[in-house]
Write a protein that holds these residues in place. Structure first.
Motif, short mmCIF file in Angstrom:
data_model
loop_
_atom_site.label_atom_id
_atom_site.label_comp_id
_atom_site.label_asym_id
_atom_site.label_seq_id
_atom_site.Cartn_x
_atom_site.Cartn_y
_atom_site.Cartn_z
N SER A 279 0.94 -1.23 0.14
CA SER A 279 0.06 0.10 0.18
C SER A 279 0.88 1.25 0.03
CB SER A 279 -1.05 0.11 1.15
OG SER A 279 -0.33 0.04 2.58
N CYS A 280 2.06 1.15 0.48
CA CYS A 280 2.98 2.32 0.48
C CYS A 280 3.93 2.41 -0.40
CB CYS A 280 3.57 2.52 2.05
SG CYS A 280 2.39 2.23 3.40
N ILE A 281 4.32 1.19 -1.09
CA ILE A 281 5.26 1.37 -2.21
C ILE A 281 4.83 0.91 -3.16
CG2 ILE A 281 7.49 0.23 -2.89
CD1 ILE A 281 8.33 0.10 0.19
N ASN A 282 4.38 -0.29 -3.59
CA ASN A 282 3.71 -0.76 -4.85
C ASN A 282 2.70 0.10 -5.24
OD1 ASN A 282 3.95 -4.27 -3.39
ND2 ASN A 282 5.71 -3.10 -4.23
N ALA A 283 1.86 0.62 -4.54
CA ALA A 283 0.81 1.26 -4.95
C ALA A 283 1.03 2.67 -5.62
CB ALA A 283 -0.28 1.43 -3.91
N TYR A 284 2.27 3.02 -5.43
CA TYR A 284 2.68 4.41 -6.16
C TYR A 284 2.34 4.32 -7.71
CZ TYR A 284 6.30 7.76 -8.00
OH TYR A 284 6.82 8.94 -8.41
N PRO A 285 1.93 5.40 -8.23
CA PRO A 285 2.07 6.64 -7.83
C PRO A 285 0.74 6.88 -7.28
CG PRO A 285 1.33 6.58 -10.21
CD PRO A 285 1.84 5.23 -9.75
N PHE A 286 0.68 7.97 -5.99
CA PHE A 286 -0.32 8.34 -5.44
C PHE A 286 -0.96 9.59 -6.08
CE2 PHE A 286 2.52 6.20 -2.67
CZ PHE A 286 1.93 5.04 -2.15
N LYS A 289 -7.03 11.48 -5.57
CA LYS A 289 -8.04 10.60 -5.66
C LYS A 289 -7.83 9.15 -5.03
CE LYS A 289 -10.61 11.95 -9.73
NZ LYS A 289 -11.20 11.92 -11.04
N SER A 290 -6.57 8.84 -5.13
CA SER A 290 -5.89 7.63 -4.41
C SER A 290 -4.63 8.09 -3.71
CB SER A 290 -5.48 6.49 -5.50
OG SER A 290 -4.94 5.48 -4.89
N PRO A 291 -4.89 8.47 -2.52
CA PRO A 291 -3.88 9.10 -1.50
C PRO A 291 -2.96 8.07 -0.90
CG PRO A 291 -5.83 9.45 -0.43
CD PRO A 291 -6.17 8.80 -1.75
N LYS A 292 -1.61 8.60 -0.63
CA LYS A 292 -0.92 7.70 0.34
C LYS A 292 -1.52 7.28 1.72
CE LYS A 292 3.92 7.26 1.58
NZ LYS A 292 5.34 7.92 1.48
N PRO A 293 -1.70 6.08 2.23
CA PRO A 293 -2.62 5.68 3.27
C PRO A 293 -1.75 6.24 4.42
CG PRO A 293 -2.22 3.88 1.89
CD PRO A 293 -1.34 4.93 1.21
N ALA A 294 -2.57 6.83 5.64
CA ALA A 294 -2.19 7.18 6.99
C ALA A 294 -1.20 6.16 7.51
CB ALA A 294 -3.14 7.57 7.69
N ARG A 295 -1.40 4.80 7.18
CA ARG A 295 -0.45 3.84 7.89
C ARG A 295 0.85 4.07 7.54
NH1 ARG A 295 -3.09 0.49 3.62
NH2 ARG A 295 -4.70 0.39 5.41
N CYS A 296 1.27 4.64 6.30
CA CYS A 296 2.58 4.88 5.89
C CYS A 296 3.59 5.57 6.55
CB CYS A 296 2.58 5.06 4.41
SG CYS A 296 1.68 4.22 3.34
N LYS A 297 2.68 6.32 7.51
CA LYS A 297 3.45 7.67 8.39
C LYS A 297 3.70 7.20 9.89
CE LYS A 297 1.02 10.59 5.38
NZ LYS A 297 -0.10 11.62 5.30
N ALA A 298 4.94 7.27 10.39
CA ALA A 298 4.96 7.01 11.75
C ALA A 298 4.22 8.07 12.58
CB ALA A 298 6.76 7.20 12.30
N THR A 299 3.28 7.51 13.57
CA THR A 299 2.50 8.45 14.26
C THR A 299 2.87 8.42 15.73
OG1 THR A 299 1.18 6.24 14.89
CG2 THR A 299 0.62 7.67 12.88
N GLY A 300 4.20 7.92 15.96
CA GLY A 300 4.53 8.06 17.37
C GLY A 300 5.40 7.02 17.86
N SER A 301 5.70 6.98 19.17
CA SER A 301 6.51 5.87 19.73
C SER A 301 5.94 5.07 20.83
CB SER A 301 7.95 6.78 20.38
OG SER A 301 8.66 6.11 21.03
N ARG A 302 6.12 3.88 20.84
CA ARG A 302 5.71 2.94 21.97
C ARG A 302 6.40 3.01 23.23
NH1 ARG A 302 2.02 -0.89 20.54
NH2 ARG A 302 2.92 -2.32 22.24
N GLY A 303 7.84 3.03 22.98
CA GLY A 303 8.67 3.05 24.05
C GLY A 303 8.10 2.21 25.24
N THR A 304 8.09 2.95 26.51
CA THR A 304 7.72 2.19 27.60
C THR A 304 6.12 2.41 27.90
OG1 THR A 304 8.55 3.61 29.26
CG2 THR A 304 9.87 1.89 28.60
N THR A 305 5.70 3.38 26.98
CA THR A 305 4.32 4.05 27.51
C THR A 305 3.37 3.35 26.68
OG1 THR A 305 4.54 5.71 25.99
CG2 THR A 305 5.25 6.15 28.17
N GLY A 306 3.56 2.42 25.76
CA GLY A 306 2.36 1.77 25.03
C GLY A 306 2.11 2.36 23.78
N GLY A 307 2.44 3.55 23.51
CA GLY A 307 2.15 4.34 22.23
C GLY A 307 1.67 5.65 22.44
#
Length: 395
Positions: A279-286, A289-307
């Motif tokens: 979904s983030c590489i093979n699906a190129y070009p974006f 109408k067919s945007p890059k999925p949000a899952r392709c972006k780092a949304t934070g850090s799990r660390g010791t706090t669980g996300g």
């Protein structure tokens, strides 16, 4: 008269408080815009790139290396580990997959990533986090396949490595001072496989894509399987005073920092890794109408706090290529602009694509399939097979 004076005093007082409140609100809005603007610019600039990124915080430090010294406790130089919290001398693909804890923002990423422990002068540094970029890297995006489960690879020493102060210019040698207090080193792993999970030197089963005469990039015939180009960008808080990088892998006589390398042991949830590649590489070009999925972006850090989302404006919700990848943490557009990189020269790292780090390269490349050789030196030519460093610093 007295009542009139009191009214006037209160009016002045109220007016002053209103002005102070407006000024405070304006300052807060300005700060928020500064904080968020790299996020927006990163998301806009990475929307069309074939990549995804995961943030993995520092996990632990050990004299272990399950790739180079499996089943040998304490046999390696000191390593700093990211991702899978269970990684040690006895780690196997099965044990990594069975582990329950990872420091990565994506809980499906149970891979183990590690590098030599770093010093700044006499002070041992502790990294804060690593950003792991998975990219097409100029190869045909639709041909890229996931790293196979259980893949082990050690990057060549001082090959496809660049350094900088946060938001500064990339260079092939580490800076001697970062006025903003953050040092970043980027190590790029080879992105072509011969189909094997390991090799005797832990390197020659992998190679870098090469540039063809028509300007496109393709895996060499000896390593035909294209996989994502994995870049490991590690962030270190450092003193603002001048210093010199030294590594636990540096041997007597090695130029300080010249044995820099990194290790990758793939233990992703393979189905979810395949989904990200699809979904983030093979699906190129974006497109809109067919945007890059949000899952392709780092949304934070799990660390010791669980996300949760990160509060570091230099490392939160980035895309991973072209000026973004986590809000300025690895771009010249975000974070502080006072880089302070005195280490010399901008990089021409041929292995990096238009990335969350910088646009680079364009030289012919590939073929770094052999073990490191003695002799040191910075290798920026992707066509080189010697890669600098010494054989003593493997792992």
């Amino acid at each position: 008269m007295q009542a009139s004076s009191q009214r006037a005093w209160w009016q002045v007082h109220v007016a002053f408080m209103l002005v102070l409140g407006v000024a405070t609100a304006a300052a807060c809005v300005a700060a928020l815009m500064w904080w968020k603007s790299p996020v927006a610019s990163a998301q806009q600039s990475t929307a069309s790139e074939a990549s995804f990124v995961v943030r993995c915080d520092f996990s632990h430090r050990k004299h272990d290396d399950p790739i180079v010294f499996p089943e040998e406790r304490g046999a390696a130089h000191s390593h700093d580990f990211f991702g899978n919290r269970s990684t040690n001398y006895a780690s196997t693909y099965k044990s990594l997959r069975a582990a329950t804890a990872t420091t990565c923002s994506n809980p499906a990423d149970k891979a183990a990533y590690w590098m030599p422990t770093m010093k700044w002068g006499p002070r041992t540094l502790q990294p804060s986090y690593a950003l792991l970029y998975y990219r097409a890297a100029r190869k045909a995006p639709k041909e890229v396949q996931p790293h196979p489960p259980g893949l082990k690879v050690v990057s060549n020493q001082n090959s496809h490595v660049t350094w900088r102060c946060l938001a500064g210019k990339w260079a092939t040698s580490p800076p001697r001072r970062c006025s903003n207090g953050t040092l970043v080193v980027r190590v790029r792993f080879p992105d072509c496989s011969n189909g094997k999970l390991d090799s005797a030197d832990h390197r020659s089963h992998m190679a870098y894509a090469v540039r063809r005469s028509d300007g496109t990039w393709q895996c060499p015939t000896t390593h035909k399987k294209p996989v994502p180009a994995l870049s490991m960008n590690v962030h270190f808080p450092i003193p603002s005073a001048s210093g010199k990088v030294r590594l636990s892998s540096d041997m007597t006589g090695d130029p300080p920092g010249s044995t820099i390398h990194a290790d990758f042991f793939n233990a992703w949830d393979q189905q979810k890794l395949a989904t990200l590649v699809r979904s983030c590489i093979n699906a190129y070009p974006f497109s809109t109408k067919s945007p890059k999925p949000a899952r392709c972006k780092a949304t934070g850090s799990r660390g010791t706090t669980g996300g949760g989302t990160t509060t570091d404006p230099g490392s939160s919700t980035g895309g991973g290529t072209t000026g973004g990848g986590t809000t300025g943490a690895d771009t010249t557009g975000g974070g502080t602009t006072s880089g302070g990189n005195t280490g010399g020269g901008t990089t021409t790292d041929p292995g990096s694509t238009t990335s969350g780090d910088t646009t680079s390269g364009g030289t012919t490349g590939g073929g770094t399939t052999g073990a490191d050789t003695t002799g040191g030196g910075n290798t920026t030519d992707p066509g080189s097979t010697t890669s600098g460093g010494t054989t003593g610093g493997v792992g």
